[in-house]
Write a protein that holds these residues in place. Structure first.
Motif, PDB file in Angstrom:
ATOM      1  N   ARG A 167       0.839  -1.206   0.000  1.00 29.20           N
ATOM      2  CA  ARG A 167       0.000   0.000   0.000  1.00 29.20           C
ATOM      3  C   ARG A 167       0.873   1.254   0.000  1.00 29.20           C
ATOM      4  O   ARG A 167       0.558   2.237  -0.667  1.00 29.20           O
ATOM      5  N   ALA A 168       1.962   1.195   0.734  1.00 29.63           N
ATOM      6  CA  ALA A 168       2.856   2.354   0.776  1.00 29.63           C
ATOM      7  C   ALA A 168       3.398   2.659  -0.620  1.00 29.63           C
ATOM      8  O   ALA A 168       3.475   3.811  -1.037  1.00 29.63           O
ATOM      9  N   THR A 169       3.752   1.596  -1.359  1.00 27.36           N
ATOM     10  CA  THR A 169       4.334   1.795  -2.684  1.00 27.36           C
ATOM     11  C   THR A 169       3.308   2.387  -3.640  1.00 27.36           C
ATOM     12  O   THR A 169       3.641   3.226  -4.484  1.00 27.36           O
ATOM     13  N   VAL A 170       2.045   1.945  -3.516  1.00 25.00           N
ATOM     14  CA  VAL A 170       1.007   2.492  -4.386  1.00 25.00           C
ATOM     15  C   VAL A 170       0.824   3.977  -4.086  1.00 25.00           C
ATOM     16  O   VAL A 170       0.697   4.806  -4.992  1.00 25.00           O
ATOM     17  N   THR A 171       0.851   4.342  -2.802  1.00 26.91           N
ATOM     18  CA  THR A 171       0.618   5.732  -2.426  1.00 26.91           C
ATOM     19  C   THR A 171       1.761   6.634  -2.870  1.00 26.91           C
ATOM     20  O   THR A 171       1.532   7.702  -3.418  1.00 26.91           O
ATOM     21  N   ASP A 172       2.997   6.204  -2.618  1.00 21.04           N
ATOM     22  CA  ASP A 172       4.132   7.056  -2.947  1.00 21.04           C
ATOM     23  C   ASP A 172       5.385   6.202  -3.158  1.00 21.04           C
ATOM     24  O   ASP A 172       6.113   5.911  -2.214  1.00 21.04           O
ATOM     25  N   PRO A 173       5.620   5.808  -4.424  1.00 17.69           N
ATOM     26  CA  PRO A 173       6.723   4.877  -4.701  1.00 17.69           C
ATOM     27  C   PRO A 173       8.078   5.390  -4.220  1.00 17.69           C
ATOM     28  O   PRO A 173       8.861   4.630  -3.637  1.00 17.69           O
ATOM     29  N   ALA A 174       8.350   6.668  -4.438  1.00 12.89           N
ATOM     30  CA  ALA A 174       9.671   7.194  -4.090  1.00 12.89           C
ATOM     31  C   ALA A 174       9.878   7.141  -2.578  1.00 12.89           C
ATOM     32  O   ALA A 174      10.929   6.711  -2.077  1.00 12.89           O
ATOM     33  N   MET A 175       8.865   7.578  -1.839  1.00  9.75           N
ATOM     34  CA  MET A 175       8.937   7.563  -0.387  1.00  9.75           C
ATOM     35  C   MET A 175       9.097   6.133   0.126  1.00  9.75           C
ATOM     36  O   MET A 175       9.919   5.856   1.002  1.00  9.75           O
ATOM     37  N   ASP A 182      11.490  -2.803  -1.288  1.00 10.07           N
ATOM     38  CA  ASP A 182      11.951  -3.193  -2.616  1.00 10.07           C
ATOM     39  C   ASP A 182      10.778  -3.028  -3.595  1.00 10.07           C
ATOM     40  O   ASP A 182       9.887  -3.866  -3.689  1.00 10.07           O
ATOM     41  N   VAL A 183      10.796  -1.895  -4.317  1.00  8.56           N
ATOM     42  CA  VAL A 183       9.652  -1.546  -5.168  1.00  8.56           C
ATOM     43  C   VAL A 183       9.433  -2.581  -6.267  1.00  8.56           C
ATOM     44  O   VAL A 183       8.301  -2.899  -6.628  1.00  8.56           O
ATOM     45  N   ILE A 184      10.516  -3.100  -6.819  1.00  5.56           N
ATOM     46  CA  ILE A 184      10.401  -4.086  -7.894  1.00  5.56           C
ATOM     47  C   ILE A 184       9.676  -5.335  -7.379  1.00  5.56           C
ATOM     48  O   ILE A 184       8.795  -5.892  -8.040  1.00  5.56           O
ATOM     49  N   LYS A 185      10.034  -5.748  -6.171  1.00  3.47           N
ATOM     50  CA  LYS A 185       9.393  -6.930  -5.585  1.00  3.47           C
ATOM     51  C   LYS A 185       7.893  -6.678  -5.391  1.00  3.47           C
ATOM     52  O   LYS A 185       7.072  -7.564  -5.604  1.00  3.47           O
TER      53      LYS A 185
END
Lengths: 286, 284
Positions: A167-175, A182-185
């Motif tokens: 959920r964090a990655t969906v909201t703000d990938p850079a943050m 690991d965004v790729i994962k």
């Protein structure tokens, strides 16, 4: 009583739409890609479902294998097809995805034959009577299965560390990345879950129609795009509501609008009307 | 000879169709996944009119006008929604067109329209007519590129908000692009209907929209020579080589994917890249 029956039939169809559309909206939420080829994976799920059930006689095993194998293929589609073109304008991925989808349908036609395949001994076809309502066991399984899978997804996303990272990655990938995620994962996970849900939908549709054919993904594919737009692109809750609502609207529409519009056009008529009034979708934020 | 004429007619119609979408998607940057609806609207309108005894030329123009009018309506949608939303909306327009036509008995319903009257031209004369019209559309496209309007289209395709900021009347140009592009698709539809003499809902399906889009994309979005080349090749190759016809959709789908994945500029982009490398004196 007709209204009640139509509503239940609509919810069965809506459950299928929901399982397909959730994967699409997850992909859109994370990567801003309209993943048309998603429906190709849905069709493949149907094929696995029928082939494995016919070979082993076990439907649960077929559902499990279809979900896992198609989930992994979903990751491969991302890795090989989308990752290299993420920095291109959005239409590039959309058109690539349409091309991939059409090619997939043709490959199914060449590999599995043009006429489709059926269960040799179709499971769950007995009819159950609930009060005045006659339902096939397969239809009940579709609704229960959808609730279990989507409920499981909600628990996973809400209660686990991996879900929180997602959920964090969906909201703000850079943050998210700067916090060591690991965004790729996360993207792999996203494609795995979305594709596995589509595969489950494929097996269930194969069960409801007792038929899998190369083009069975076409109509759900385009309709699922309409659904995620209605749901506000990337919004899972909006997508679920839109999917169920569309199922019900269609089942009423076929009865009351059947003479002027065919079933598949109802979704798009509804979509166009909504978009003209609310360009961000029913549940999207401006 | 007869066969060559048939192929050239088909090719000319495909070129008009692909160039018409190129005006909307290539020049003005508005993606459309429902172009077959306008092709179909022109075809149905012209066919119904010649069947009612109206002369071919008038029917052809009426089909063109009807498609253009519908295009303005859909163009209005492009003022409301953008990018991905517009792609899905135009796709919806395509399905809506099919859904309505299938249920209209006076338009032949699922069966379509048979025995469309002959335009009264010999096959060769018809070919000349189609090819001249295709050449005119190509010339118009090239001319447009050099006008102020072509510049405005370019600016909108590039960055709509900036175009607005420098005072370009974005809604007006978008509507113009839709009107011109869809009207020409209607023209192609009228020509198609009076060539094949039969039309049905399946002639204008989503796959047809994607076929048109693949000609534009494979040729190179916005490039007139690229689009003409791709339209000619993709329309004629499956007819020529029977073993390709069997795998036509696999070819279209595969090419569409491969071009986007490896060279999003299409054939025109590849040619430009090669020319640039040649100028650089073979240096990598």
């Amino acid at each position: 009583m007709l209204a009640f029956e139509l509503t239940v039939q609509g919810l069965v169809q809506g459950s299928i739409y929901a399982l397909i559309a959730v994967g699409l909206t997850l992909v859109y939420g994370l990567l801003r890609i309209l993943h048309v080829a998603h429906a190709g994976l849905f069709t493949l799920g149907g094929y696995f479902g029928v082939l494995i059930t016919n070979a082993t006689g076990s439907l649960p095993l077929a559902i499990l294998v279809a979900m896992v194998v198609v989930g992994v293929l979903g990751i491969l589609v991302y890795r090989l097809c989308y990752q290299p073109i993420l920095d291109q304008p959005p239409y590039v991925a959309l058109i690539a995805s349409i091309g991939l989808f059409i090619a997939m349908e043709e490959i199914y036609r060449l590999v599995f034959g043009p006429f489709g395949i059926s269960y040799t001994d179709a499971p769950l076809t007995d009819t159950v009577t609930l009060a005045t309502l006659n339902l096939k066991q397969g239809e009940i399984l579709t609704m229960v299965g959808t609730v279990v899978l989507i409920g499981g997804l909600a628990v996973f996303a809400g209660r686990t560390r991996m879900g929180a990272a997602w959920r964090a990655t969906v909201t703000d990938p850079a943050m998210a990345e700067s916090f060591g995620i690991d965004v790729i994962k996360v993207r792999y996970l996203n494609f795995f879950i979305g594709s596995a849900l589509a595969a489950a939908a494929g097996v269930l549709v194969a069960l409801l129609n007792n038929l899998v054919e190369p083009t069975m993904g076409s109509v759900p594919s385009y309709k699922a795009l309409a659904i995620i737009v209605l749901g506000g692109l990337g919004d899972v809750r909006g997508t679920l509501i839109a999917a169920l609502a569309l199922g019900v609207i269609e089942s009423f529409g076929t009865i009351y609008l059947g003479t002027i519009l065919d079933r598949d056009a109802i979704a798009f008529a509804f979509l166009i009307i909504v978009l003209m009034i609310r360009p961000q979708g029913l549940f999207g934020r401006a | 000879m007869e066969y060559t004429v048939t192929l050239l007619i088909l090719m000319g119609i495909s070129i008009i169709l692909a160039l018409s979408l190129n005006l909307i998607t290539g020049y003005c940057g508005q993606i459309s996944l429902g172009h077959a609806a306008f092709y179909g609207a022109g075809a149905y309108c012209a066919a119904m009119m010649t069947k009612a005894g109206i002369p071919f030329g008038v029917a052809l123009l009426a089909g063109t006008a009807l498609a253009g009018a519908l295009g303005v309506i859909v163009g209005l949608a492009s003022l409301r929604v953008r990018h991905d939303f517009l792609a899905i909306t135009t796709m919806g327009v395509g399905f809506l067109f099919l859904g309505v036509v299938r249920k209209q008995d006076w338009l032949g319903g699922e069966m379509g329209i048979f025995a469309i009257p002959d335009p009264g031209l010999s096959k060769t004369a018809y070919m000349v007519l189609v090819l001249v019209l295709a050449a005119l559309v190509a010339a118009f496209s090239l001319y447009l590129k050099r006008t102020w309007m072509g510049f405005a289209f370019d600016a909108i395709a590039d960055d709509e908000d900036t175009a607005r900021m420098v005072g370009i009347d974005v809604p007006r140009y978008k509507l113009t692009a839709f009107a011109m592009g869809t009207a020409l698709a209607g023209l192609a539809g009228g020509l198609y209907a009076h060539d094949i003499k039969y039309i049905g809902p399946d002639s204008f399906s989503f796959i047809e929209s994607i076929t048109i889009l693949s000609m534009v994309v494979i040729g190179g979005i916005g490039s007139v020579p690229g689009v003409i080349f791709a339209a000619a090749a993709l329309s004629v190759l499956p007819q020529w080589l029977q073993f390709i016809a069997e795998y036509k959709l696999l070819l279209y789908g595969g090419l569409l994917f491969a071009v986007m994945r490896f060279s999003p500029g299409g054939l025109a982009g590849m040619a430009r890249g090669m020319a640039a490398r040649a100028r650089a004196g073979g240096a990598p």
